[in-house]
Design a protein around this motif. Structure first.
Motif, mmCIF file in Angstrom:
data_model
loop_
_atom_site.group_PDB
_atom_site.id
_atom_site.type_symbol
_atom_site.label_atom_id
_atom_site.label_comp_id
_atom_site.label_asym_id
_atom_site.label_seq_id
_atom_site.Cartn_x
_atom_site.Cartn_y
_atom_site.Cartn_z
ATOM 1 N N GLN A 57 0.834 -1.193 0.000
ATOM 2 C CA GLN A 57 0.000 0.000 0.000
ATOM 3 C C GLN A 57 0.873 1.250 0.000
ATOM 4 O OE1 GLN A 57 -2.520 0.393 3.441
ATOM 5 N NE2 GLN A 57 -3.310 2.395 2.837
ATOM 6 N N HIS A 83 -4.795 9.025 -9.443
ATOM 7 C CA HIS A 83 -6.068 8.720 -10.095
ATOM 8 C C HIS A 83 -6.054 9.064 -11.579
ATOM 9 C CE1 HIS A 83 -6.116 12.883 -8.866
ATOM 10 N NE2 HIS A 83 -7.199 13.127 -9.575
ATOM 11 N N ARG A 115 -2.706 1.237 -14.932
ATOM 12 C CA ARG A 115 -3.982 0.791 -15.491
ATOM 13 C C ARG A 115 -3.936 -0.719 -15.740
ATOM 14 N NH1 ARG A 115 -6.206 5.711 -16.399
ATOM 15 N NH2 ARG A 115 -4.749 7.410 -16.878
ATOM 16 N N PRO A 137 -5.234 -4.791 -13.655
ATOM 17 C CA PRO A 137 -5.800 -5.471 -12.492
ATOM 18 C C PRO A 137 -4.754 -5.540 -11.378
ATOM 19 C CG PRO A 137 -6.223 -6.698 -14.511
ATOM 20 C CD PRO A 137 -5.234 -5.631 -14.869
ATOM 21 N N GLU A 170 -5.532 -0.555 -7.201
ATOM 22 C CA GLU A 170 -6.741 0.160 -6.791
ATOM 23 C C GLU A 170 -6.347 1.521 -6.229
ATOM 24 O OE1 GLU A 170 -10.508 -0.134 -3.648
ATOM 25 O OE2 GLU A 170 -9.020 -1.760 -3.754
ATOM 26 N N VAL A 171 -7.007 2.565 -6.693
ATOM 27 C CA VAL A 171 -6.738 3.938 -6.246
ATOM 28 C C VAL A 171 -7.958 4.461 -5.502
ATOM 29 C CG1 VAL A 171 -6.186 6.289 -6.976
ATOM 30 C CG2 VAL A 171 -5.202 4.334 -8.208
ATOM 31 N N ARG A 172 -7.738 4.941 -4.280
ATOM 32 C CA ARG A 172 -8.815 5.509 -3.470
ATOM 33 C C ARG A 172 -8.470 6.956 -3.133
ATOM 34 N NH1 ARG A 172 -9.594 0.756 1.111
ATOM 35 N NH2 ARG A 172 -9.914 -1.011 -0.337
ATOM 36 N N ASN A 188 -3.993 10.388 -2.933
ATOM 37 C CA ASN A 188 -4.698 9.113 -3.003
ATOM 38 C C ASN A 188 -3.999 8.043 -2.173
ATOM 39 O OD1 ASN A 188 -6.584 9.566 -5.636
ATOM 40 N ND2 ASN A 188 -4.573 10.455 -6.003
ATOM 41 N N VAL A 222 -3.038 4.076 -2.719
ATOM 42 C CA VAL A 222 -2.879 3.140 -3.827
ATOM 43 C C VAL A 222 -2.602 1.759 -3.237
ATOM 44 C CG1 VAL A 222 -1.599 2.536 -5.908
ATOM 45 C CG2 VAL A 222 -1.991 4.938 -5.355
ATOM 46 N N ASP A 257 -2.177 -5.285 -5.299
ATOM 47 C CA ASP A 257 -2.556 -6.646 -4.907
ATOM 48 C C ASP A 257 -2.225 -7.581 -6.062
ATOM 49 O OD1 ASP A 257 -3.572 -8.897 -3.756
ATOM 50 O OD2 ASP A 257 -5.688 -8.290 -3.933
#
Length: 405
Positions: free
Chosen positions: A181, A189, A218, A220, A223-225, A237, A239, A242
């Motif tokens: 993380q 983003h 970009r 799989p 994930e960006v929150r 953000n 990030v 996984d």
């Protein structure tokens, strides 16, 4: 500059005058001919009103697609990465010409750049540590404004203590597989790529066993929150990686040598690239002065003195950035670049406080001058992100001044 009065300093804040102070002779001062004249003419012909003044700290959400299109136009016209070798799209421009362009860009009130992480941070790092293949792959798309980058350094338990990173990567089937993380990742983003500092030697600690990977965003496993800030915007953000993957060849330097590469990037972040950052600072200060004149706050002798002092300090920041850029050209950035980070972050916080003082009670209402209120709110983080002030003082004390730990 010392011979000037405060009144003279404030009156000279008009954009065409405020950048003409002579240097001490250590660096050739940009002139009004050559590349400067070319840049001025191009900006006058191409910069439309809808673009002026957009973006910047706390405002990166503004018209992002429009600004990205502008970035591509800059690249196509040869106005990005001016100091890079011509074979990678640059101009091999000398430092004085690079400074001239930055100044003309500021005077034109052009939008904040969306490609600054690519041009100012990862680009110089690839030039220094990258293979020929990596340079050919990654540098031209940065110069053209086509691929945007973000920086994968900080983690929930590894901010200023960067050597404590826990994100890990291992080679599998010709690819690095990344798990972990990152946090406070600017513009993740919208980024196409991220340079990620991660641990590639199981059981290693601190600075050892780290590697510097170039990872596509970009895919799989990424994930960006967004993180909502005090300003209400979300340019930072979280990030999460996984099982994200990148090719085995997308590593800068050797495996385990990531700390040295990462420190070089920080040197560029805190050194040469701050010259571009000062474009926004100059516009913000101009805005504060304009509001002070409009509201009569500039007639207050104490506020007027603070305004002039802020102008003087920004000039000092500019000259120190020029000096730092000269040292960067001589090899890897040294710990002295922490001086720049410490200086600009504290200056910017003081500017935000000054903006609120100029606004007075009107500053409590988020309306007409919301850009100055946003400046105040966003600048509270300046002394924390990109290395806290406490850490910068420690670096300066130990590695520049040679004081004991």
């Amino acid at each position: 500059m010392a011979s000037r009065t405060a009144d003279e300093g404030l009156e000279e804040q008009a954009p065409d005058e405020s950048l003409k102070e002579p240097t001490d002779g250590a660096l050739k001062e940009p002139t009004d001919d050559g590349l400067r004249a070319e840049a001025r003419a191009w900006l006058a012909a191409n910069l439309t009103g809808e673009l002026r003044g957009l973006g910047g700290p706390g405002r990166e959400h503004e018209a992002f697609e429009l600004r990205h299109d502008w970035e591509r136009r800059l690249g196509a016209a040869g106005w990005t990465c001016l100091g890079w070798p011509k074979k990678y799209g640059g101009r091999d421009a000398p430092l004085a010409d690079q400074v001239a362009f930055h100044e003309e860009y500021a005077r034109a009130d052009a939008p904040a750049r969306v490609g600054h992480i690519g041009e100012g941070l990862i680009g110089p790092t690839i030039l220094e540590f990258g293979t020929d293949e990596q340079k050919e792959r990654f540098l031209p798309p940065i110069q053209r404004g086509e691929e945007l980058w973000c920086q994968g350094y900080s983690e929930p338990e590894a901010g200023s203590d960067l050597a404590n990173v826990r994100t890990r990567a291992e080679l599998s089937g010709g690819e690095w597989v990344i798990t972990g993380q990152k946090v406070w990742t600017s513009l993740a983003h919208v980024a196409d790529w991220c340079f990620v500092l991660c641990r590639t030697e199981p059981g290693s600690q601190r600075h050892r066993g780290l590697s510097y990977l170039l990872v596509p965003m970009r895919q799989p496993g990424v994930e960006v929150r967004p993180i909502v800030q005090l300003t209400g915007s979300s340019e930072f953000n979280e990030v999460f990686f996984d099982g994200a993957r990148t090719a085995a060849g997308n590593i800068l330097g050797e495996p385990g040598d990531g700390w040295r590469v990462a420190m070089a990037t920080l040197g560029y972040e805190r050194g040469a690239s701050t010259l571009g950052q000062q474009i926004g600072f100059r516009r913000e200060l101009d805005r504060v002065i304009a509001v002070a004149r409009r509201t009569g706050a500039a007639d207050d002798p104490i506020l007027r003195d603070r305004l002039v002092q802020s102008w003087i300090e920004l000039e000092i920041m500019r000259l120190n950035a020029l000096r730092t850029m000269r040292s960067l050209g001589a090899g890897e950035p040294g710990p002295e670049v922490s001086i720049a980070k410490l200086y600009w972050s504290q200056w910017h916080q003081r500017l935000g406080e000054l903006a609120q003082a100029v606004l007075g009670r009107a500053g409590l209402v988020y309306e007409d001058d919301e850009d100055l209120q946003r400046l105040y709110l966003f600048s509270r983080a300046d002394t924390i992100y990109a290395g806290s002030s406490e850490i910068q003082r420690t670096i300066i004390a130990e590695r520049t001044l040679g004081l004991p730990r």
